[in-house]
Scaffold this active site. Sequence first.
Site, PDB file in Angstrom:
ATOM      1  N   LYS A   1       0.325  -1.144  -0.182  1.00 47.09           N
ATOM      2  CA  LYS A   1      -0.109   0.105  -0.200  1.00 47.09           C
ATOM      3  C   LYS A   1       1.121   1.213  -0.006  1.00 47.09           C
ATOM      4  O   LYS A   1       2.388   1.441   0.593  1.00 47.09           O
ATOM      5  CB  LYS A   1      -0.689   0.028   1.303  1.00 47.09           C
ATOM      6  CG  LYS A   1       0.303   0.594   2.284  1.00 47.09           C
ATOM      7  CD  LYS A   1      -1.657   0.585   3.783  1.00 47.09           C
ATOM      8  CE  LYS A   1      -1.499   1.868   4.264  1.00 47.09           C
ATOM      9  NZ  LYS A   1      -1.131   2.544   5.397  1.00 47.09           N
TER      10      LYS A   1
ATOM     11  N   HIS B   1      -1.305  -5.773   5.783  1.00 51.80           N
ATOM     12  CA  HIS B   1       0.033  -6.238   6.330  1.00 51.80           C
ATOM     13  C   HIS B   1      -1.023  -7.145   7.488  1.00 51.80           C
ATOM     14  O   HIS B   1      -1.114  -7.910   8.115  1.00 51.80           O
ATOM     15  CB  HIS B   1       1.131  -5.928   6.927  1.00 51.80           C
ATOM     16  CG  HIS B   1       0.602  -4.808   8.283  1.00 51.80           C
ATOM     17  ND1 HIS B   1       0.361  -3.518   8.051  1.00 51.80           N
ATOM     18  CD2 HIS B   1       0.789  -4.870   9.037  1.00 51.80           C
ATOM     19  CE1 HIS B   1       0.572  -2.721   8.461  1.00 51.80           C
ATOM     20  NE2 HIS B   1       0.615  -3.889   9.772  1.00 51.80           N
TER      21      HIS B   1
ATOM     22  N   GLU C   1      -2.148   3.819  18.323  1.00 49.95           N
ATOM     23  CA  GLU C   1      -0.763   3.858  17.981  1.00 49.95           C
ATOM     24  C   GLU C   1      -0.316   5.398  19.671  1.00 49.95           C
ATOM     25  O   GLU C   1      -1.139   5.870  19.577  1.00 49.95           O
ATOM     26  CB  GLU C   1      -1.212   4.403  17.046  1.00 49.95           C
ATOM     27  CG  GLU C   1      -0.585   3.163  15.692  1.00 49.95           C
ATOM     28  CD  GLU C   1      -0.545   3.477  14.571  1.00 49.95           C
ATOM     29  OE1 GLU C   1       0.469   3.248  14.217  1.00 49.95           O
ATOM     30  OE2 GLU C   1      -0.955   3.766  13.766  1.00 49.95           O
TER      31      GLU C   1
ATOM     32  N   ASP D   1      -5.065   6.731   5.497  1.00 49.62           N
ATOM     33  CA  ASP D   1      -4.378   4.967   6.002  1.00 49.62           C
ATOM     34  C   ASP D   1      -4.138   4.074   6.802  1.00 49.62           C
ATOM     35  O   ASP D   1      -4.161   2.687   6.722  1.00 49.62           O
ATOM     36  CB  ASP D   1      -3.749   6.388   6.805  1.00 49.62           C
ATOM     37  CG  ASP D   1      -1.619   5.564   6.610  1.00 49.62           C
ATOM     38  OD1 ASP D   1      -1.047   5.530   6.543  1.00 49.62           O
ATOM     39  OD2 ASP D   1      -1.736   5.723   8.299  1.00 49.62           O
TER      40      ASP D   1
ATOM     41  N   HIS E   1      -7.249  -1.826   6.691  1.00 54.12           N
ATOM     42  CA  HIS E   1      -6.437  -2.696   7.755  1.00 54.12           C
ATOM     43  C   HIS E   1      -8.067  -2.934   8.714  1.00 54.12           C
ATOM     44  O   HIS E   1      -8.769  -3.757   9.237  1.00 54.12           O
ATOM     45  CB  HIS E   1      -5.565  -1.845   8.677  1.00 54.12           C
ATOM     46  CG  HIS E   1      -4.548  -1.659   7.748  1.00 54.12           C
ATOM     47  ND1 HIS E   1      -3.686  -2.676   7.100  1.00 54.12           N
ATOM     48  CD2 HIS E   1      -3.500  -0.795   8.126  1.00 54.12           C
ATOM     49  CE1 HIS E   1      -3.023  -2.052   6.920  1.00 54.12           C
ATOM     50  NE2 HIS E   1      -2.073  -0.850   7.245  1.00 54.12           N
TER      51      HIS E   1
HETATM   52  C1  BG6 Z   1       0.619   1.020   8.480  1.00 54.95           C
HETATM   53  C2  BG6 Z   1      -0.102   2.648   8.354  1.00 54.95           C
HETATM   54  O1  BG6 Z   1      -0.128   0.203   6.931  1.00 54.95           O
HETATM   55  O2  BG6 Z   1       0.186   0.508   9.559  1.00 54.95           O
HETATM   56  C3  BG6 Z   1       1.312   2.863   9.729  1.00 54.95           C
HETATM   57  O3  BG6 Z   1       0.316   3.157   6.998  1.00 54.95           O
HETATM   58  C4  BG6 Z   1       0.662   2.880  11.046  1.00 54.95           C
HETATM   59  O4  BG6 Z   1       0.333   4.832  10.551  1.00 54.95           O
HETATM   60  C5  BG6 Z   1       0.759   0.717  10.813  1.00 54.95           C
HETATM   61  O5  BG6 Z   1       1.036   2.962  12.071  1.00 54.95           O
HETATM   62  C6  BG6 Z   1       0.128   0.399  12.152  1.00 54.95           C
HETATM   63  O6  BG6 Z   1       0.375  -1.372  11.765  1.00 54.95           O
HETATM   64  P1  BG6 Z   1       0.734  -2.016  12.688  1.00 54.95           P
HETATM   65  O7  BG6 Z   1       1.169  -3.233  12.520  1.00 54.95           O
HETATM   66  O8  BG6 Z   1       1.837  -1.481  14.082  1.00 54.95           O
HETATM   67  O9  BG6 Z   1      -0.329  -1.990  13.733  1.00 54.95           O
END
Ligand code: BG6
Length: 485
Positions: A144, A174, A212, A231, A236
């Site tokens: 992405k 992911h 986060e 984002d 997700h």
């Molecule tokens: C990414 C975003 O796809 O996912 C980021 O671009 C974000 O901004 C991240 O911090 C979060 O991933 P995870 O696996 O840490 O929850």
Amino acid sequence: MADAVSTLLLFGATGDLARRMLLPSLYGLDADGLLPAALRIIGTARTVLDDAEFRDRTRAALEEHLPQGIFKDDVADRFLRRLHYVPLDIKDPSAFASLATDVGDTSGGLAIFLSTAPSLFKPTIDGLEAAGLASPTVRMALEKPLGTDFASSCEINDAVASAFPEERTFRIDHYLGKETVQNLLALRFANSMFEPLWNSTHIDHVQITVAETVGVEGRGDYYDGSGALRDMVQNHMLQLLALVAMEPPTNFDATAVRDEKVKVLRSLRPIGPDDVEFHTVTGQYTRGAVEGQPVPGYADELGRASGTETFVALKAQVDNWRWKGVPFYLRTGKRMPQRDTEIFIQFRDVPYSIFASRGATTRPNKLIIGLQPEESIELRLMAKTPGLDRDGVRLREIPLDIGLANAFSEYRRRIAYERLLLDLIEGDPTLFVRRDEVEAQWKWIDQIRSAWSAKGISPRSYSAGTWGPSAAIALTERDGISWHE
Ligand code: BG6
């Protein structure tokens, strides 16, 4: 399943994602003997390096980013021997011919991973095709962001489709590589007790939170053009919602699972100008403290004022038989008080309490699926508080709590990309996002964004280290519901 490829070609090999996630994930697979013995990994990027320099950089990245205790010199030596590097300026079409020479024969299968800016996707695909690197034995994985809206995502998807048919295109989200996300499928479809309750008759509402503590961490240029909705929610969070809400697939395979997810994504009720003020809240963090540390505001980190949201909360509705009237509250933000990703499912209260006449109140059952930082499944049940009940019955909510790290302590916790890279190498697209899913996701998100601009909605401030603007609380309280914190 298709055959494993013999070469992996990684675009963006000197980038942040490659250093932090992709190369450590490939190392992890190699350490466990999961990579095909003859697999070659060719890194490419604009920086001019030779094989030895790329291997040195990779060794440093592994030492820095692998989870503790995983790095071993002998495994690293073996892994690094697989690596090669070819410098390439994507904007120079002639450079692809020499890349093709370095890649060599692709009849043993080639997987290409694009971890570059999406503006480079089209020239890359054109270059690959012209150089003969898009033959039927070649798979294409895309990281992405796949566009910034429906129209731009279609442009990217069309460019990809011109060289790679859908069955050889692997779009990465992911979150689908995360163990607990897959566990959601196991919880729902490997247990019989939840399915009869998994509908609007028994579920009151669902909350999905991805909080986060980090800010934008040097990614300001990308993030400011994106914002939390695009984002995190567009990909997700909508994938999580789809996995919670989908009908049982007929099989655990790429077609059946993705057919069910896309039905949910298409059933999302549009949020238009009439609802957007009541069903969405956006915020941007200002200076504050996170985990006891003072942190600057978003605009300070960015170095300029901005109208981009770093927080979004919204109320989604899935318009189908199963979910009629069940709100799905989604919330995500940067600089929240704690890192916390969870799916919270609140069941309806008992229809009638036999304990009310004895002064006791019941509380609805809850199922809480923790994804991060710890992986857990918790069921909250009502129980009687021990005692002789002389002053009435006392009931208390107690957790049935399973930490997956303990339940599966003999297993190493993997990076999400390990699973996705292995599935790419072996050719299993089940955990990758199909084009119709991405398009349904974008259509829903675009409507929200155009409603924001029609109503002139801009983010409200929240102090770093809080759960977003107070309007986010009102979003659920209006329905008599509190966020689970
Ligand atoms: C990414 C975003 O796809 O996912 C980021 O671009 C974000 O901004 C991240 O911090 C979060 O991933 P995870 O696996 O840490 O929850």
